[in-house]
Structures are given as C-alpha cells and as structure tokens.
Scaffold this active site. Structure first.
Site, short mmCIF file in Angstrom:
data_model
loop_
_atom_site.label_atom_id
_atom_site.label_comp_id
_atom_site.label_asym_id
_atom_site.label_seq_id
_atom_site.Cartn_x
_atom_site.Cartn_y
_atom_site.Cartn_z
N GLU A 1 69.77 150.26 125.59
CA GLU A 1 70.13 148.87 125.83
C GLU A 1 70.34 148.56 127.32
O GLU A 1 69.82 147.58 127.86
CB GLU A 1 71.44 148.55 125.09
CG GLU A 1 71.42 148.76 123.59
CD GLU A 1 71.06 147.51 122.82
OE1 GLU A 1 70.65 146.51 123.43
OE2 GLU A 1 71.20 147.54 121.58
N SER B 1 72.61 140.21 120.38
CA SER B 1 73.48 140.16 121.55
C SER B 1 74.68 139.25 121.28
O SER B 1 75.43 139.50 120.35
CB SER B 1 72.66 139.72 122.77
OG SER B 1 73.36 139.97 123.97
N HIS C 1 67.71 146.39 125.84
CA HIS C 1 68.35 145.26 125.17
C HIS C 1 67.33 144.12 124.95
O HIS C 1 66.61 143.74 125.87
CB HIS C 1 69.49 144.77 126.06
CG HIS C 1 70.40 143.77 125.41
ND1 HIS C 1 71.17 144.06 124.31
CD2 HIS C 1 70.67 142.47 125.73
CE1 HIS C 1 71.90 142.99 123.99
NE2 HIS C 1 71.60 142.02 124.82
#
Length: 487
Positions: free
Chosen positions: A313, A182, A406
């Site tokens: 995600e 991320s 995610h």
C-alpha cells in the site's frame, strides 16, 4: 433512453443492454441555510430530470505533481453535489445492489471517476450505485456544537435513498452491499458502528481501510481551531461558512500538509496518528464509540464482512514522491520508531524477511502493515466470520517500483482495465484474467455473502491471495503480525 421513477420525480437515463442514470440528487444542495446542517430531502420535480450525465462533485482542489497521473480527479462545479449514479441491467427484477463509497482522505474524490463506471457490474447482473458526500471541512469540521459527521450522514442519506428507490431500478433493497476503498472503506467500517445506519445494508466490503481512523471531539476541536486561525476567522462553523470556498480549500490542504510534516500528538491529538484532519469524530451520539470497540461489542454483527489490503500500500506515498529513494538506514529506524511505534527489533525483523531490500522498501512494508494490514486484521478478529484477502499483483509503473500499491485493485474490481485514466497506475498490459477473478469475487460475495474461501479465524487465519496466480494462504507472515501485538 430510459425513464425511471424515484420518490422525488422521474429521471431520464441512457443505454440499451445496460442502463445508466447519473447525477440523481438524494439530498438538497448543502449550501446557504443547508450548509453545516444534516442532509435534507431534495425539492421534488415533475418533468423527467435529465440524468444522462454526471452531476456536480463536492468542492476539492485538483491533484498536482507526481500524483496527478496516478490518481486523477474529476471536478464538476455546482452546488447540487449530493447526488448518486446508478447502472442497472434493467428496470424490472430484483438484482443484488452494490453501493460504492469513494476514497480520497475524506478531502477529495467523487462517484464520477471514470474508473468507477458501473457498466460491467450491471452487465453481470448487479445494480451498481456510486455516491458523492461532503468532504473536508464541509463534511467533517466540528467544534463540539451542532451536528457532527455530516459526510457520514450524507452517506446514510444516500443509503436511505437506495432502500426507498432502488426497486424502481431493478434492484433488491433487501440485498444491499456497501463497499469502499481507502477513506471509503473507513467510512464503511464506521457505518457498521453507527445506529443510524443499521439495517440499510446487509453486506460490506472494505478495501484498504478499516475501523481505526476516527478522532476524538478534542482532536476535532484542535483541527478546527487551527483551521480558523489560518483563515483569520472565529473558531465557529458560521464564521468559516463566510470564507470563500477556494480560500477554505487551500487552507485545509495546507493544514493537511502541516500534519504530515509534524505529526505530533501535542499539536494534533489523534490526527497525529491518522494523518486525516477531516475524518469521522467519535461524538458519543451519532457515533457512540470507537468503531472497533463498537464492532467488538456486536455492532454490525448481522452484516457479512469482507476486508482486505494491497501488499505494498505505502509505495503509492513513498515512491512517486521520491521519499523511498532518499531514505537511509538510520532514518529508517528513526522513522519507524517515532512514526509507527515499532521497536528496533521489529524493524530488524522486517528487514531480515526482505533480503536485498532498500531502507525505503522496508519502511514501505512497515507503513503498509501499521496503517492498513494490522487494522484490517484487528477488524476481522473483532467481527467473527469475516473474510480476508490480499491483492498482491505488482504494477510495472514508476519503473517497476510502484508495486502492489494503494488503490491499484480498483480498476480490477470494476473490470475497467481499459479505462485510459487508470493507465498511469496500471502500466501496460495489466492481466485481464485477474480482473475477471476479482470482479466475479466481489459479485459472488454481494450475492451470497460468501466469496468462496473460509473466514479469517484463528489459528488458521485463512486469506485469499490475488495475483497473476491466485490461491489461499494461512497464517500469513505471523512473525510480522505478532510484532504489532502491543498496538
């Protein structure tokens, strides 16, 4: 117990088959006269420093609501938070080194999260390092004067510490892989474009983040000015330094929420696109240009790169919040068009490829590609010889709606499926064989620079597909990829 040496003094760790050393300072506390300044060396010490427990973490607020169970935070108070943690199979030898940069939107996270425990990396012959760096306003606020990108300079200081000290922990300073997830992956890709980071790492892995998430100096000033107005202070770092930390954190959180609610370019500049008000700034010096442009021009060309995304995600942001369930078809077209610039024909393509999908499902797919998959592809195209992967295992959490969201791959990469704090996201009985495969793949790449499949090169565009049954794919979803050709 174990004793290791660093250039600043000896550190006392713990362990038998695997040794761990935690909370080792790589820079002085970034408070007082050091606040809003580049990282400075820590004060040396002579007696062994107790490094058996995690050190302080960067100031941040705690998670609330639906996300608290899915993304737990570890918050340890203290000023001396520019520290790192090392797990090693032994203090002699020259093992490959992997340095992990945590995510958290550049406003949260730390190297002390339990899911990032590096014991299994060390068990398998790697020296694993996790780091903290300045977050939020302390790390990325910039009005155009003074030194920008302090959070990135912290990361560079940590990598410099690794270069200069890791041999004393059994690591090879000539074989360092930096990897992140991320905001940590965005950091990795930005470091590739920074002259000050050149030579500090030899391989890079970017999980769910690429080279698109930087902002201009004018956008940084917009954010800083709005933050100062919310605090009732002058728009300078000096004035903001006088604000109590809890008040500053609360104002920064509120500002982030305002960006998400009204992501308009007139209000926020580039932040309307990235949704990250505190993030790397293309200042023209430390970061001379946009990372993707720099990489396309050859920056980081000698660094082996593996980049990938998770299949779904955006479900992390749309499912627990209830947004996906509330979405209807007219809202879908409006949201996709306004937010992501995708024409109606493009949304129809995504919908046609997913028979029976809800409007929320389609928006999640569009958002995933806009924010994660397409930027990853653009980076692979800009850095010849890059390897790509997609993590597609679907979590049964949230009634089976969370999917391959995610952050889901992290517990697999670290081989920490048994970590209790990961259970909320993983659900019951995640497949250990997939963790074995992912963990081994990351180590293979860090050791050799080749994860075991062909690079992502047109026209074949080979990518590794990780799922209950894994394999390789070629030219994956070309119609949807071409939908974003104008981006």
């Amino acid at each position: 117990m174990a004793l290791a040496s660093t250039q600043y003094g000896p550190v006392l760790g713990t362990g038998d088959d695997v040794l761990s050393f935690k909370g080792i300072p790589y820079a002085a506390p970034p408070v007082g006269p050091n606040r809003f300044q580049p990282p400075r060396p820590p004060e040396p010490w002579t007696s062994p420093r107790d490094s058996r427990h995690y050190g302080a973490t960067a100031p941040q607020t705690s998670t609330e609501g639906a996300m608290a169970e899915l993304i737990p935070r570890t918050i340890i108070p203290g000023d001396d938070y520019l520290n790192l943690n090392v797990w090693t199979p032994g203090l002699t030898g020259r093992a490959p080194v992997m340095v992990f940069i945590h995510g958290g939107s550049f406003t949260s996270g730390s190297g002390a999260l339990a899911v990032y425990d590096g014991t299994r990396f060390a068990r398998d012959g790697v020296v694993l390092v996790t780091i903290n760096y300045r977050l939020g306003a302390d790390g990325f606020l910039w009005f155009g004067d003074g030194t920008p990108n302090l959070g990135l300079l912290d990361q560079i200081a940590a990598l410099t510490w690794v270069r200069d000290n890791i041999a004393g922990f059994g690591g090879d300073p000539g074989n360092v892989t930096v990897f992140g997830e991320s905001a940590g992956a965005m950091s990795v890709c930005t470091l590739l474009a920074m002259p000050a980071a050149e030579g500090l790492f030899h391989r890079a892995i970017a999980e769910s983040g690429a080279a698109h998430n930087t902002i201009s100096p004018s956008s940084a000033r917009l954010v800083g000015t709005r933050l100062a107005a919310a605090l009732g202070t002058a728009p300078t770092r000096e004035a903001i330094a006088d604000v109590p930390v809890p008040q500053l954190l609360a104002a920064a959180d509120k500002l982030t929420q305002q960006v998400a609610a009204k992501p308009r370019r007139k209000l926020w500049g580039d932040v309307a696109r990235t949704l990250l008000p505190f993030s790397p700034v293309v200042d023209g010096d430390l970061l001379p240009g946009a990372p993707l442009d720099r990489i396309r021009s050859g920056a980081g060309a000698d660094v082996d790169l593996m980049i990938g995304t998770n299949s779904e995600e955006a479900r992390l942001f749309l499912v627990p919040t209830g947004v996906a369930a509330k979405l209807n078809t007219p809202l879908l077209y409006a949201a996709a068009g306004l937010r992501f610039g995708l024409p109606v024909a493009g949304v129809r393509r995504y919908r046609a490829n997913r028979p029976g999908a809800t409007a929320g499902d389609v928006l999640a797919a569009v958002m995933t590609d806009s924010y994660y998959r397409i930027p990853a592809i653009r980076l692979a195209e800009a850095h010849p010889g890059s390897y790509m992967y997609e993590f597609a295992w679907r979590s049964p959490a949230c009634g089976g709606q969370l999917g391959a969201c995610h952050g889901l791959e992290l517990a697999f990469v670290f081989d920490n499926l048994d970590e209790p704090s990961a259970a909320g996201m993983l659900g019951p009985a995640p497949p250990q064989h997939l963790a074995d495969l992912l963990h081994k793949t990351w180590i293979t790449f860090a050791t050799t620079g080749n994860p075991g499949w062909p690079p992502y090169t047109p026209p074949h565009r080979t990518s590794r597909h990780f799922n209950t049954a894994s394999g390789t794919t070629t030219n994956n979803r070309p119609d949807e990829r071409l939908t974003w050709h104008h981006h």
